[in-house]
Scaffold this active site. Sequence first.
Site, PDB file in Angstrom:
ATOM      1  N   ARG A 188      56.024  44.893  27.386  1.00 52.38           N
ATOM      2  CA  ARG A 188      56.401  45.322  28.732  1.00 52.38           C
ATOM      3  C   ARG A 188      57.682  46.158  28.675  1.00 52.38           C
ATOM      4  O   ARG A 188      58.442  46.082  27.712  1.00 52.38           O
ATOM      5  CB  ARG A 188      56.606  44.100  29.642  1.00 52.38           C
ATOM      6  N   LYS A 195      57.554  37.246  30.630  1.00 54.39           N
ATOM      7  CA  LYS A 195      57.148  37.112  32.023  1.00 54.39           C
ATOM      8  C   LYS A 195      56.663  35.701  32.330  1.00 54.39           C
ATOM      9  O   LYS A 195      56.913  35.168  33.407  1.00 54.39           O
ATOM     10  CB  LYS A 195      56.036  38.129  32.338  1.00 54.39           C
ATOM     11  N   HIS A 229      53.540  50.702  33.097  1.00 51.01           N
ATOM     12  CA  HIS A 229      52.872  49.465  32.677  1.00 51.01           C
ATOM     13  C   HIS A 229      51.472  49.739  32.130  1.00 51.01           C
ATOM     14  O   HIS A 229      50.910  48.920  31.391  1.00 51.01           O
ATOM     15  CB  HIS A 229      52.784  48.479  33.837  1.00 51.01           C
ATOM     16  N   ARG A 262      50.803  49.409  28.439  1.00 54.32           N
ATOM     17  CA  ARG A 262      50.366  48.097  27.948  1.00 54.32           C
ATOM     18  C   ARG A 262      48.850  47.952  28.095  1.00 54.32           C
ATOM     19  O   ARG A 262      48.176  47.444  27.195  1.00 54.32           O
ATOM     20  CB  ARG A 262      51.097  46.989  28.720  1.00 54.32           C
ATOM     21  N   TRP A 312      50.023  36.684  26.239  1.00 56.53           N
ATOM     22  CA  TRP A 312      49.460  36.186  27.498  1.00 56.53           C
ATOM     23  C   TRP A 312      49.323  34.673  27.429  1.00 56.53           C
ATOM     24  O   TRP A 312      48.938  34.123  26.388  1.00 56.53           O
ATOM     25  CB  TRP A 312      48.098  36.814  27.767  1.00 56.53           C
ATOM     26  N   TYR A 353      39.965  42.880  29.874  1.00 50.82           N
ATOM     27  CA  TYR A 353      39.745  43.987  28.944  1.00 50.82           C
ATOM     28  C   TYR A 353      38.434  43.840  28.167  1.00 50.82           C
ATOM     29  O   TYR A 353      38.046  44.744  27.442  1.00 50.82           O
ATOM     30  CB  TYR A 353      40.897  44.059  27.932  1.00 50.82           C
TER      31      TYR A 353
END
Length: 355
Positions: free
Chosen positions: A194, A221, A280, A283, A306, A315
């Site tokens: 990020r 995050k 973003h 990413r 994640w 994805y």
Amino acid sequence: MLCKFKGSPHWYVRFTAPNGRRICRTTRTADRKLAQEYEIQLKQEVWRACQLGEESPKRWEEAVMPWSQAKKSKPSWRDLRRNLRILNPYLGGKLLRDITAEDIDRIKADRESAGVAPATTNRTLEVLRSVLRMALKRNWLKALPPIEFLDEPDVRIRWITPEEADRLIQELAKSKRTAALAELVRFSLATGLRESNVTGLEWSRVDLERRVMWVEGYQSKNGSAFNLPLSAEAILVLRRQQGKHSRWVFTYYGKRVKRGNTKAFKAALKRAGISNFRWHDLRHTWASWHVQNGTPIPVLQQLGGWKTLAMVMRYAHLGASHLAEFADNVPRLRVVAGKKLAKSECDSTEDAVSA
């Protein structure tokens, strides 16, 4: 007494409490009558707290203060603070116990009429819920008001091709003023990090010999620390930054680069013929390239830091190579249009498929 300060349309309440404490608060209204009602209520609350030992009911601002202190170190603090500014006109000066579902509905209605996307409104409501939950833990609130979130469309996935990425980097590299941004883009596409993790990268979190870097929990995050193996491209970018600064990896004239998503970045996108693209999305591009080249989804989850697999499954539709070997894991049927095929015909069909 009521007074006004220069530059503010609102009335302020100023008085001295029985314990000698001086009180000065905004009424958040330009209506003198409403301001007087607020003054009377506030004086009663302060008097009961001082004389009878009753704990004064907390207001929105008082709940925001400890919450802000707890969140200031988060990489997303800038976004959290922006959401607080959105909430303050609705909840400023309001007792926590008086925040109702009607207040929340008004926030949602106003944001919708202003053309704000449901996902953006939900991020604001998440901040509201988080502040109230902390107040609940401190016994400043007996129960949370019902907060219903808006339905969100599918997450936007925007990625570019390697050819488009090359054009973008070439546009940024043309000028000395934007050459540092070109390196940031290269590193982002090589790591999937990020923006804040790239601009805030320090040499103390990079090990070039082991070809690895790490992100601390307070910088992530989701609050979880993770290690990231560095690709050959990422290593090349880092080696070009060596010797420029003792602490920060990415710098501009000796100072840390604080943002990548600048006007210069957007101008380079336009010159490269790339539209509807945000920082973003670098990413998203990194993750999309991985899936298209056969990286298994669980592996991508660990590489990208994640917390849940569900975050990465968005994805999955971009690549199915990891499923191809399982496509024929079903019995081959031997009846076609009501006719049972002879063994020789089945063998011929299998040979044709193999060919």
